[in-house]
Design a protein around this motif. Structure first.
Motif, PDB file in Angstrom:
ATOM      1  N   ASP A 137      28.871  12.931 -36.279  1.00  0.00           N
ATOM      2  CA  ASP A 137      27.836  12.415 -35.377  1.00  0.00           C
ATOM      3  C   ASP A 137      28.442  11.677 -34.193  1.00  0.00           C
ATOM      4  OD1 ASP A 137      28.476  10.402 -37.450  1.00  0.00           O
ATOM      5  OD2 ASP A 137      27.032   9.160 -36.390  1.00  0.00           O
ATOM      6  N   GLU A 140      29.114  14.182 -31.256  1.00  0.00           N
ATOM      7  CA  GLU A 140      27.991  14.802 -30.553  1.00  0.00           C
ATOM      8  C   GLU A 140      28.142  14.631 -29.049  1.00  0.00           C
ATOM      9  OE1 GLU A 140      23.101  14.513 -30.137  1.00  0.00           O
ATOM     10  OE2 GLU A 140      24.147  13.251 -31.586  1.00  0.00           O
ATOM     11  N   VAL A 170      27.391  23.752 -33.277  1.00  0.00           N
ATOM     12  CA  VAL A 170      26.105  23.093 -33.505  1.00  0.00           C
ATOM     13  C   VAL A 170      25.980  22.788 -34.993  1.00  0.00           C
ATOM     14  CG1 VAL A 170      23.611  23.214 -33.191  1.00  0.00           C
ATOM     15  CG2 VAL A 170      25.129  24.367 -31.566  1.00  0.00           C
ATOM     16  N   ASP A 173      22.591  17.503 -39.298  1.00  0.00           N
ATOM     17  CA  ASP A 173      22.653  16.390 -40.243  1.00  0.00           C
ATOM     18  C   ASP A 173      21.493  16.573 -41.207  1.00  0.00           C
ATOM     19  OD1 ASP A 173      22.398  13.971 -41.611  1.00  0.00           O
ATOM     20  OD2 ASP A 173      23.215  12.809 -39.945  1.00  0.00           O
ATOM     21  N   HIS A 178      18.429  16.530 -38.212  1.00  0.00           N
ATOM     22  CA  HIS A 178      18.705  16.534 -36.776  1.00  0.00           C
ATOM     23  C   HIS A 178      19.863  17.481 -36.500  1.00  0.00           C
ATOM     24  CE1 HIS A 178      19.391  15.469 -32.694  1.00  0.00           C
ATOM     25  NE2 HIS A 178      20.424  14.683 -32.912  1.00  0.00           N
ATOM     26  N   LYS A 179      19.665  18.395 -35.564  1.00  0.00           N
ATOM     27  CA  LYS A 179      20.664  19.397 -35.195  1.00  0.00           C
ATOM     28  C   LYS A 179      21.210  19.044 -33.829  1.00  0.00           C
ATOM     29  CE  LYS A 179      21.093  24.475 -35.046  1.00  0.00           C
ATOM     30  NZ  LYS A 179      20.364  25.741 -35.270  1.00  0.00           N
ATOM     31  N   TYR A 180      22.541  19.002 -33.713  1.00  0.00           N
ATOM     32  CA  TYR A 180      23.117  18.552 -32.442  1.00  0.00           C
ATOM     33  C   TYR A 180      24.373  19.351 -32.095  1.00  0.00           C
ATOM     34  CZ  TYR A 180      26.004  15.849 -35.742  1.00  0.00           C
ATOM     35  OH  TYR A 180      26.813  15.464 -36.787  1.00  0.00           O
ATOM     36  N   ILE A 182      28.211  19.864 -30.488  1.00  0.00           N
ATOM     37  CA  ILE A 182      29.493  19.239 -30.186  1.00  0.00           C
ATOM     38  C   ILE A 182      30.177  20.148 -29.181  1.00  0.00           C
ATOM     39  CG2 ILE A 182      31.710  18.495 -31.132  1.00  0.00           C
ATOM     40  CD1 ILE A 182      30.290  18.252 -33.863  1.00  0.00           C
ATOM     41  N   HIS A 286      17.312  24.320 -30.948  1.00  0.00           N
ATOM     42  CA  HIS A 286      18.173  23.502 -31.808  1.00  0.00           C
ATOM     43  C   HIS A 286      17.361  22.499 -32.616  1.00  0.00           C
ATOM     44  CE1 HIS A 286      21.953  24.296 -29.152  1.00  0.00           C
ATOM     45  NE2 HIS A 286      21.829  25.190 -30.110  1.00  0.00           N
ATOM     46  N   TYR A 372      14.278  14.836 -29.110  1.00  0.00           N
ATOM     47  CA  TYR A 372      15.587  15.410 -29.426  1.00  0.00           C
ATOM     48  C   TYR A 372      16.006  16.415 -28.356  1.00  0.00           C
ATOM     49  CZ  TYR A 372      15.793  13.562 -34.252  1.00  0.00           C
ATOM     50  OH  TYR A 372      15.875  12.762 -35.363  1.00  0.00           O
ATOM     51  N   GLU A 376      19.227  16.211 -25.776  1.00  0.00           N
ATOM     52  CA  GLU A 376      20.267  17.234 -25.699  1.00  0.00           C
ATOM     53  C   GLU A 376      20.411  17.800 -24.287  1.00  0.00           C
ATOM     54  OE1 GLU A 376      20.940  21.860 -27.078  1.00  0.00           O
ATOM     55  OE2 GLU A 376      20.049  20.503 -28.537  1.00  0.00           O
TER      56      GLU A 376
END
Length: 418
Positions: A137, A140, A170, A173, A178-180, A182, A286, A372, A376
């Motif tokens: 995290d 991110e 991607v 968590d 939560h999708k994030y 990198i 996402h 979210y 992003e």
């Protein structure tokens, strides 16, 4: 509906301008291409690697798609440790489990074999190996890895994500859904294998949604405000290849030429959006993947025409250019050509049985999902027109499958939210 305030718009556009000016000076690179999976052992030997981790998923492994590679590695005397528990939206738990196995078995490099999920997982494993004191995290966003990964070879089995050439991974968590993303130059694989033979048995519906995922990459990269001559050319060629080959790959999955052309298209689209970024289609998709586990390719397929229509006149000129370059339209009117291009995408979706809505989106979740997506996309994505959370909420509502009840209490799930 409240729109993004002027101060934030100025901040976003100034940030994007800075990134565009910096583009020529940033360490972008493309992976070296290996001709077929049989060429992988020689590359590993060249890098003095005698134990490698193969990151894949249970479906790909169960179908025996990795068997040829595993046999080649064994014949070359290279130990292969298989991690095949990657899920459709790879999780922090996936990454940590694979990392533990990598260290336990003394692996020295990574092979990502599968779709975007396996590649994202492998990239994140590599990031955690070189940054053991930094949680995912904390990575991110942009440039939070900044260390060279162990040797990473990507073998895509789908022609969609382009992850074999991108700087993105991607991760979801799973604890907070939560999708994030990198994003870091070190995440670009060192090598890629574009082998159509490993894609021949891809199920029809996955062929459709991953192909439309590649189209989304190309289109969003092209219509954004941070393009270069190279990314525009790559995006145009990708769209041309997809329009010419995706229907054939869908209806005749064992057409090796169509499969090869789709791999080429996904690769080109990946090179385009790695430099020029994506847009609100991805940001919304996402968040849906993180919250509900909706497959990324499916979400992009459904959202792409919806978002393009919502951009309105801000995207007409560039969409019209794509329409003319692909022969979809010869209209001199940008508006007319752009609308014909979007209609063509709608028709492709319909022909491949891709739905117009996505199940499971709860109305009460939409405000958080929109936040979210806003987090992003803004300020990073150089979209044609800037939207805040309120405007993004409408994208979820347009693809939301809602239930209505008739007077007899019967449920109907076929309507789209207004």
């Amino acid at each position: 509906m409240r729109k993004m305030n002027v101060a934030k718009k100025i901040y976003c556009r100034v940030f994007q301008l800075g990134m565009r000016i910096a583009l020529p000076f940033l360490p972008y690179r493309e992976p070296k291409l290996i001709e077929g999976v049989s060429g992988v052992p020689a590359v590993l030997r060249e890098h003095h690697i005698d134990c490698v981790m193969l990151v894949t998923d249970a479906g790909v492994h169960g179908l025996g798609l990795t068997a040829h590679l595993e046999e080649e590695l064994k014949a070359a005397g290279i130990r292969c440790v298989v991690y095949d528990r990657t899920v459709a939206n790879p999780t922090v738990a996936n990454v940590e489990e694979a990392r533990g196995l990598y260290l336990e078995k003394g692996c020295q490099g990574l092979i990502a074999f599968g779709g975007g999920s396996s590649m994202d997982c492998a990239k994140a494993v590599g990031a955690r190996i070189v940054r053991p004191g930094k949680s995912l995290d904390k990575m991110e966003g942009l440039l939070h890895v900044m260390h060279r990964l162990p040797l990473l070879i990507a073998v895509p089995t789908t022609a969609g994500t382009g992850s074999e050439t991108t700087l993105a991974a991607v991760i979801t968590d799973e604890k907070i859904h939560h999708k994030y993303p990198i994003n870091d130059f070190s995440l670009i694989p060192h090598y890629a294998v574009l082998d159509p033979d490993v894609t021949l048995n891809l199920p029809r519906q996955l062929t459709a949604t991953t192909g439309m995922d590649a189209l989304t990459h190309a289109v969003e990269a092209y219509i954004g405000r941070s393009t270069t001559k190279g990314t525009r050319a790559a995006a145009i060629e990708a769209v041309q290849l997809i329009f010419a080959n995706l229907p054939e790959a869908y209806y005749n999955g064992h057409n090796r030429e169509a499969r090869a052309n789709m791999l080429r298209a996904a690769y080109l689209a990946g090179t385009a959006f790695t430099k020029s970024y994506v847009g609100y289609v991805h940001a919304v998709a996402h968040s849906l993947g993180g919250r509900y586990g909706i497959a990324h390719g499916l979400a992009n397929s459904v959202l792409l025409p919806v978002v393009l229509k919502a951009y309105g006149s801000a995207a007409w000129k560039k969409l019209a250019q794509l329409a003319r370059a692909t022969g979809v339209s010869d209209s001199a009117s940008d508006e007319a050509a752009a609308k014909e291009f979007i209609a063509y995408i709608d028709a492709m979706n319909a022909a491949m049985d891709i739905p117009e809505t996505l199940p499971g989106i709860r109305t009460e979740d939409i405000p958080q999902l929109a936040r979210y997506a806003d987090h992003e996309a803004n300020p990073l994505y150089p979209v044609p027109v800037l939207w805040g959370p309120d405007q993004l909420e409408n994208m979820y509502k347009q693809v939301q499958e809602v239930s209505t009840h008739d007077g007899n209490g019967n449920s109907n799930h076929s309507q789209t939210a207004a």
